[in-house]
Design a protein around this motif. Sequence first.
Motif, mmCIF file in Angstrom:
data_model
loop_
_atom_site.group_PDB
_atom_site.id
_atom_site.type_symbol
_atom_site.label_atom_id
_atom_site.label_comp_id
_atom_site.label_asym_id
_atom_site.label_seq_id
_atom_site.Cartn_x
_atom_site.Cartn_y
_atom_site.Cartn_z
ATOM 1 N N PHE A 174 -5.117 3.999 -6.447
ATOM 2 C CA PHE A 174 -4.307 2.779 -6.475
ATOM 3 C C PHE A 174 -5.072 1.653 -5.793
ATOM 4 O O PHE A 174 -5.662 1.839 -4.732
ATOM 5 C CB PHE A 174 -2.967 2.978 -5.754
ATOM 6 C CG PHE A 174 -2.247 1.677 -5.508
ATOM 7 C CD1 PHE A 174 -1.688 0.978 -6.572
ATOM 8 C CD2 PHE A 174 -2.166 1.125 -4.240
ATOM 9 C CE1 PHE A 174 -1.061 -0.255 -6.373
ATOM 10 C CE2 PHE A 174 -1.539 -0.102 -4.023
ATOM 11 C CZ PHE A 174 -0.991 -0.788 -5.093
ATOM 12 N N SER A 175 -5.041 0.466 -6.398
ATOM 13 C CA SER A 175 -5.638 -0.728 -5.776
ATOM 14 C C SER A 175 -4.670 -1.891 -5.897
ATOM 15 O O SER A 175 -4.056 -2.081 -6.951
ATOM 16 C CB SER A 175 -6.939 -1.099 -6.483
ATOM 17 O OG SER A 175 -7.297 -2.437 -6.143
ATOM 18 N N ARG B 107 0.832 6.433 -6.906
ATOM 19 C CA ARG B 107 -0.397 7.185 -7.166
ATOM 20 C C ARG B 107 -0.122 8.693 -7.155
ATOM 21 O O ARG B 107 -0.513 9.425 -8.054
ATOM 22 C CB ARG B 107 -1.442 6.839 -6.099
ATOM 23 C CG ARG B 107 -2.825 7.362 -6.342
ATOM 24 C CD ARG B 107 -3.708 7.245 -5.117
ATOM 25 N NE ARG B 107 -3.293 8.161 -4.052
ATOM 26 C CZ ARG B 107 -3.507 9.472 -4.056
ATOM 27 N NH1 ARG B 107 -4.148 10.034 -5.057
ATOM 28 N NH2 ARG B 107 -3.092 10.227 -3.066
ATOM 29 N N GLN B 108 0.627 9.116 -6.118
ATOM 30 C CA GLN B 108 0.925 10.549 -5.999
ATOM 31 C C GLN B 108 1.801 11.025 -7.148
ATOM 32 O O GLN B 108 1.639 12.128 -7.667
ATOM 33 C CB GLN B 108 1.622 10.812 -4.669
ATOM 34 C CG GLN B 108 0.625 11.073 -3.585
ATOM 35 C CD GLN B 108 1.256 11.336 -2.235
ATOM 36 O OE1 GLN B 108 2.463 11.579 -2.135
ATOM 37 N NE2 GLN B 108 0.449 11.260 -1.203
ATOM 38 N N GLU C 239 0.805 4.020 -2.884
ATOM 39 C CA GLU C 239 0.417 5.394 -2.613
ATOM 40 C C GLU C 239 1.451 6.363 -3.224
ATOM 41 O O GLU C 239 1.088 7.396 -3.793
ATOM 42 C CB GLU C 239 0.286 5.608 -1.095
ATOM 43 C CG GLU C 239 0.068 7.025 -0.619
ATOM 44 C CD GLU C 239 -1.164 7.695 -1.234
ATOM 45 O OE1 GLU C 239 -2.049 6.994 -1.739
ATOM 46 O OE2 GLU C 239 -1.205 8.951 -1.221
ATOM 47 N N ALA D 229 0.818 -1.215 0.000
ATOM 48 C CA ALA D 229 0.000 0.000 0.000
ATOM 49 C C ALA D 229 0.857 1.274 0.000
ATOM 50 O O ALA D 229 0.523 2.253 -0.679
ATOM 51 C CB ALA D 229 -0.946 -0.018 1.188
ATOM 52 N N LEU D 230 1.974 1.262 0.744
ATOM 53 C CA LEU D 230 2.805 2.471 0.821
ATOM 54 C C LEU D 230 3.447 2.806 -0.513
ATOM 55 O O LEU D 230 3.419 3.945 -0.978
ATOM 56 C CB LEU D 230 3.908 2.264 1.871
ATOM 57 C CG LEU D 230 3.556 2.643 3.301
ATOM 58 C CD1 LEU D 230 4.769 2.443 4.207
ATOM 59 C CD2 LEU D 230 3.078 4.103 3.361
#
Length: 260
Positions: free
Chosen positions: A59-60, A46-47, A43, A39-40
């Motif tokens: 994001f998935s 995504r950013q 992320e 997840a980190l």
Amino acid sequence: MLVGKTALVTGSTSGIGNAMAAKLAEAGANIVLHGLMDALEGEALRQEFENRYGIECLFSNADISNAAGNEQLVADALKKFGQVDILINNAGIQYTASVEDFPVAKWDSIIAINLSSAFHTTRLLVPGMQKRGWGRIINIASVHGLVASLQKAAYVAAKHGIVGLTKVVALENAEKGITVNAICPGWVDTELVAGQFQAAADRDGVSFEEGKRRVIIDKQPMPQATQPSSLGELALFLCSEAAGTMTGSSLPIDGGWTAQ
Ligand code: NAD
């Protein structure tokens, strides 16, 4: 060109999917990034997309090897964006062994990830495209959707399957403003095939680059791998209005592999 559209690209944390997501984002589409990344890291990616392209991004890391994972991915995308206009089924894995030695679990996961996932995302997202009268579905098949190679029973079966799925969904939606096409790459420079290049280098006692060249020329008249960004350009074209009557096609981009 794609401002106001949302694109979901499965397996876009690396390789071909990431390059396609980047091209669509560059053209203004909002993006659902997806892949097996923690997840980190997801992320951060995504950013990076939001900052670099000035678009909105989700994001998935849903595991799409089963129906529930695909349902989760689509639900998350719809929750954030309300609709998905462009679906690229790209996530895939590889495993090589003779059919008699092929581990049953590997067969099951290749069929699930490389083929059934595209069925699930399509069945869940095509009704919205039909309602809006516009959609683009791009399935990343392979030359192995058109021809076979040794040791790749599950992969070749899945890729031939996705070419068939592409044709059916194209026909079913021919009057709905939705195009459905498959891209069939030969060797592309990504992590997925780096292991095969390294194995050839180890087998022949040569450098990685020489191992790679030998693997490529075994199949392709052109001795170079396709770059992921070129697949991004092709996907972008398929999303354009100029490609509005291209549907049900299986498009090789393969250095001449399937011309032989
Ligand atoms: P890659 O290994 O770089 O990327 C694969 C992506 O799929 C990653 O984002 C990974 O996280 C995701 N993924 C795998 N299993 C998953 C799962 N269970 N749940 C969620 N995500 C999962 O591979 P690539 O080379 O970029 O390949 C992308 C597609 O292109 C695949 O379908 C592959 O078969 C196809 N392809 C690749 C080549 C090539 O030479 N690299 C050639 C022809 C076709």
